[in-house]
Design an enzyme around this catalytic site. Structure first.
Site, PDB file in Angstrom:
ATOM      1  N   HIS A 125      94.172  64.772  43.985  1.00 59.27           N
ATOM      2  CA  HIS A 125      92.720  64.565  43.939  1.00 59.27           C
ATOM      3  C   HIS A 125      92.282  64.158  42.533  1.00 59.27           C
ATOM      4  O   HIS A 125      91.471  63.232  42.358  1.00 59.27           O
ATOM      5  CB  HIS A 125      91.990  65.860  44.323  1.00 59.27           C
ATOM      6  CG  HIS A 125      92.051  66.204  45.778  1.00 59.27           C
ATOM      7  ND1 HIS A 125      91.654  65.335  46.765  1.00 59.27           N
ATOM      8  CD2 HIS A 125      92.451  67.348  46.412  1.00 59.27           C
ATOM      9  CE1 HIS A 125      91.797  65.921  47.948  1.00 59.27           C
ATOM     10  NE2 HIS A 125      92.294  67.143  47.760  1.00 59.27           N
ATOM     11  N   HIS A 146      98.972  68.735  45.616  1.00 58.02           N
ATOM     12  CA  HIS A 146      97.781  68.336  46.370  1.00 58.02           C
ATOM     13  C   HIS A 146      96.573  68.175  45.441  1.00 58.02           C
ATOM     14  O   HIS A 146      95.900  67.129  45.443  1.00 58.02           O
ATOM     15  CB  HIS A 146      97.496  69.391  47.440  1.00 58.02           C
ATOM     16  CG  HIS A 146      96.339  69.064  48.326  1.00 58.02           C
ATOM     17  ND1 HIS A 146      96.494  68.626  49.623  1.00 58.02           N
ATOM     18  CD2 HIS A 146      94.992  69.120  48.113  1.00 58.02           C
ATOM     19  CE1 HIS A 146      95.304  68.425  50.162  1.00 58.02           C
ATOM     20  NE2 HIS A 146      94.381  68.723  49.264  1.00 58.02           N
ATOM     21  N   GLU A 147      96.286  69.198  44.639  1.00 57.39           N
ATOM     22  CA  GLU A 147      95.097  69.164  43.784  1.00 57.39           C
ATOM     23  C   GLU A 147      95.233  68.136  42.668  1.00 57.39           C
ATOM     24  O   GLU A 147      94.252  67.489  42.294  1.00 57.39           O
ATOM     25  CB  GLU A 147      94.824  70.553  43.202  1.00 57.39           C
ATOM     26  CG  GLU A 147      94.506  71.619  44.227  1.00 57.39           C
ATOM     27  CD  GLU A 147      93.318  71.255  45.106  1.00 57.39           C
ATOM     28  OE1 GLU A 147      92.384  70.588  44.615  1.00 57.39           O
ATOM     29  OE2 GLU A 147      93.320  71.635  46.290  1.00 57.39           O
ATOM     30  N   PRO A 195      73.821  81.903  53.452  1.00 61.94           N
ATOM     31  CA  PRO A 195      73.347  83.279  53.647  1.00 61.94           C
ATOM     32  C   PRO A 195      73.643  84.140  52.422  1.00 61.94           C
ATOM     33  O   PRO A 195      74.699  84.022  51.802  1.00 61.94           O
ATOM     34  CB  PRO A 195      74.155  83.762  54.864  1.00 61.94           C
ATOM     35  CG  PRO A 195      74.544  82.509  55.587  1.00 61.94           C
ATOM     36  CD  PRO A 195      74.743  81.472  54.523  1.00 61.94           C
ATOM     37  N   GLY A 196      72.690  85.003  52.068  1.00 60.40           N
ATOM     38  CA  GLY A 196      72.906  85.948  50.984  1.00 60.40           C
ATOM     39  C   GLY A 196      72.612  85.430  49.599  1.00 60.40           C
ATOM     40  O   GLY A 196      72.862  86.126  48.609  1.00 60.40           O
ATOM     41  N   THR A 197      72.078  84.202  49.483  1.00 59.24           N
ATOM     42  CA  THR A 197      71.825  83.644  48.148  1.00 59.24           C
ATOM     43  C   THR A 197      70.489  84.102  47.576  1.00 59.24           C
ATOM     44  O   THR A 197      70.125  83.702  46.472  1.00 59.24           O
ATOM     45  CB  THR A 197      71.869  82.103  48.187  1.00 59.24           C
ATOM     46  OG1 THR A 197      71.074  81.632  49.289  1.00 59.24           O
ATOM     47  CG2 THR A 197      73.287  81.617  48.343  1.00 59.24           C
ATOM     48  N   GLY A 198      69.741  84.921  48.316  1.00 61.23           N
ATOM     49  CA  GLY A 198      68.533  85.517  47.751  1.00 61.23           C
ATOM     50  C   GLY A 198      67.255  84.787  48.092  1.00 61.23           C
ATOM     51  O   GLY A 198      66.298  84.825  47.311  1.00 61.23           O
ATOM     52  N   LYS A 199      67.192  84.132  49.255  1.00 59.32           N
ATOM     53  CA  LYS A 199      65.978  83.400  49.624  1.00 59.32           C
ATOM     54  C   LYS A 199      64.812  84.358  49.865  1.00 59.32           C
ATOM     55  O   LYS A 199      63.683  84.097  49.450  1.00 59.32           O
ATOM     56  CB  LYS A 199      66.256  82.536  50.860  1.00 59.32           C
ATOM     57  CG  LYS A 199      67.332  81.468  50.623  1.00 59.32           C
ATOM     58  CD  LYS A 199      67.570  80.618  51.842  1.00 59.32           C
ATOM     59  CE  LYS A 199      68.302  81.355  52.936  1.00 59.32           C
ATOM     60  NZ  LYS A 199      69.688  81.698  52.562  1.00 59.32           N
TER      61      LYS A 199
END
Length: 660
Positions: free
Chosen positions: A464, A460-461, A251-255
């Site tokens: 990964h 944690h990171e 939502p809100g990405t400008g579609k």
């Protein structure tokens, strides 16, 4: 109101737009004597732009009823023939032939003939010759509107308020009435939008070239603009033009903004609708009528862009169950027919938008319909800076907006627009010009972590990153442990490993097992280094555990990479939880797959302990590392460890012998 009409409305309460359509039709035909004669009338009705054709036809049918018995059977025998007419500029030989056949058929059967058109030129020539009269529909009166609000919506409005509403179109009135007691807000919004459209200086003149962060969608749109110009010039057949696309994204990405910019860049009109608008018309029959009206309008205004918003709400016939199944199937079939049925839609490019493309029925996505699915992601750093600059409209030109854009990670274009709007409001309250501090004060406040919590995040990171560097597919772009908040101020991310995936290729079970190892490496690192895991790896839908569970389940039940070749659900489905709860054997297989990936991740971390420690230390000092730096730290730790081991071996070899 006649007895028949009153009986009909008591039996089946009309929708707001139906009531008003009946009012304006009866008013226009009140002075037509042919409506009261025994011979069936031949009447042309000029309704103006976007006439409510189906409602007008219903009103005419009721006016022709002579008794209530015909009404009880819902007038299964046709009382009149309604001609399908087009505006003068869009008439085709096929349309004219069909109209002539219908006229002759009606004359032989002694049936009434009605033609509803936008302008009088749209009437077939044969019809003009035999027509008794041509009438023009007017707007509903204040009393019509007042009665419609009272009878259909249950809201009493004054006659003065109703008079103000006579300037609005039937569509705008229906939209206002559908919001119940909030109708005044809708009317105000419509009025503001009209005022803005009347003032060109207040328009946002955006096109595909000025919008940021579109990616593949921008390229597709620019190609379409070139193809439409070539088609209009007669240099390209319509069969070679991209006729439909599904635009997906958060939502809100400008579609919606993309659809407006696309229409402007293509130099064509934009027609927008959605399932919610169609459903507001009433039951399934009304919905299908509203759907067909939208496509009919698009055919009249071709070439055009037809934008269908919230397309994932249409449904998927594969998953629908229960009492609502038939409704959804009929709705989907009706839309499929509109997209490519017997009616030609040359010149109409359909752009559908949704948040969840996996919920769209696959039938919509075949060639000739919505031929391609393109995702508009959340804007990256350069796009965020450009969007911010766009909404500032020249303000703060001397300021470094890159610093602000850096803190807008996870913001959509709509979020950035709201941030600027709120900042302007703050400046207006203090009656001064906009300052950079107004923007900064609107950003969510960062949360200060203790060193203990920060170290856990780093462990944690870094876990990964180590497993990704050793066995993962793709290059590490960035590793960070900065706290990110979403626009609502909620914790969205406390650490992140960004990886540039390699080109798409067929993946084996081994490839998917590597993905699982990377997802679970953070928790594995916490257990190895700190002795226990925290809850940061699970909980939300996008967490490490959720992603790993999704992948492992698809391996076993969708991709044929487990103990069984049975396909139980499509990849990307959100039904994993329900499937695992219903199938205990599948749950056990998924657990075994995850356990093995976790053990393999632990083994890799154990073998690369010095590199992991070096990466943790670097993150604690700098919080953000580029991919090149991560690789150098890992390589440096390995080289140092190798050198120590070599020195240890040399030292052992040269130790002096101790005599007995």
């Amino acid at each position: 109101m006649s007895d028949i009409l009153r009986h009909y409305f008591q039996k089946e309460k009309p929708q707001f737009h139906q009531f008003l359509a009946h009012c304006i039709v009866r008013r226009a035909l009140r002075s037509v004597p042919e409506m009261k004669l025994s011979e069936p009338p031949v009447v042309g009705i000029v309704a103006g732009a976007n006439p409510p054709v189906y409602e007008i036809q219903d009103a005419l049918t009721l006016m022709l009823l002579e008794d209530l018995d015909r009404l009880q059977t819902r007038y299964l025998e046709p009382l009149a023939v309604f001609l399908e007419c087009e505006s003068a500029g869009t008439k085709t030989s096929r349309t004219l032939e069909r109209a002539q056949e219908e006229i002759l058929f009606a004359l032989k059967g002694k049936k009434a003939i009605f033609a509803v058109v936008e302008d009088e030129e749209g009437l077939p020539e044969l019809f003009r010759t035999i027509a008794d009269t041509v009438v023009y529909l007017d707007k509903p009166t204040a009393r019509h509107i007042q009665s419609a609000f009272s009878y259909c919506v249950g809201i009493e409005i004054s006659l003065e308020e109703a008079k103000l509403l006579t300037n609005f179109s039937l569509f705008d009135l229906t939209l206002a009435a559908s919001r119940g007691k909030f109708w005044r807000k809708v009317v105000d919004a419509i009025q503001q939008e009209k005022t803005k459209s009347d003032n060109p200086n207040e328009k946002d003149e955006f096109c595909l070239e000025t919008l940021a962060g579109l990616g593949q969608a921008g390229e597709w749109g620019r190609e379409l603009a070139d193809d439409l110009k070539a088609w209009q010039a007669g240099k390209l057949p319509w069969t070679d033009v991209n006729r439909g696309v599904l635009i997906a994204g958060p939502p809100g990405t400008g579609k919606t903004t993309y659809a407006k910019a696309l229409a402007r860049s293509c130099g064509v009109e934009l027609i927008a609708s959605s399932l919610a608008q169609w459903q507001s018309a009433g039951h399934l029959g009304d919905l299908l009528k509203a759907m067909r009206r939208t496509f009919a309008e698009a055919r009249k205004k071709a070439p055009c862009i037809l934008f269908l918003d919230e397309f994932d709400s249409v449904g998927d016939r594969r998953t629908v169950r229960g009492d609502n199944a038939l409704y959804v199937v009929e709705k989907i079939n009706g839309l499929l027919e509109c997209l490519d049925g017997v009616e030609d839609r040359e010149g109409i490019v359909v752009v559908a938008a949704c948040n969840f493309p996996e919920l769209v029925d696959p039938a919509f996505l075949r060639p000739g319909r919505l031929e391609q699915t393109i995702r508009i992601p959340l804007p990256d750093h350069p796009a965020r800076e450009q969007i911010l600059s766009w909404h500032l409209k020249g303000a703060l030109e001397a300021e470094d907006l890159a610093v602000i854009a850096d803190r807008l990670e996870g913001y959509s274009g709509a979020d950035i627009e709201k941030l600027v709007r709120d900042a302007r409001r703050s400046a207006r309250k203090e009656k001064r010009d906009l300052k950079l501090d107004d923007i900064v004060s609107g950003l969510p406040k960062r949360i200060a972590f203790s060193q203990e919590d920060l170290r856990r995040i780093a462990v944690h990171e870094a876990g990964h990153a180590i497993v990704q560097a050793k066995v993962g597919d793709g290059e590490i772009v960035q590793l960070r442990i900065e706290l990110d908040l979403n626009p609502q101020g909620q914790v969205a991310e406390v650490g992140f490993l960004e990886v540039a995936k390699s080109e798409l290729k067929g993946s084996t079970r081994k490839n998917y097992e590597v993905q699982l190892m990377v997802h679970l490496a953070g928790l594995a690192a916490e257990e190895l280094v700190l002795g226990e895991i925290a809850d940061g790896g699970g909980g939300s839908a996008g967490s490490d555990l959720a992603s790993a569970t999704q992948i492992a389940t698809e391996m076993e039940a969708s991709l044929g990479l487990g103990d069984s070749l049975v396909h139980l659900f499509p990849s990307g489905s959100r039904q994993v939880r329900e499937l695992l709860l219903a199938d205990r054997i599948l749950l056990q297989r998924v657990e075994a797959t995850l356990d093995k990936a976790y053990e393999d991740a632990c083994a890799i971390l154990e073998a690369n302990k010095p590199a992991h420690e070096a990466l943790v230390d670097a993150l604690m000092q700098r919080h953000k590392l580029e991919g090149r730096e991560v690789t150098e730290i890992i390589s440096g730790a390995e080289a140092e460890c190798s050198e120590r081991l070599q020195n240890l071996k040399v030292g052992l070899f040269h130790q002096p012998k101790v005599s007995g």
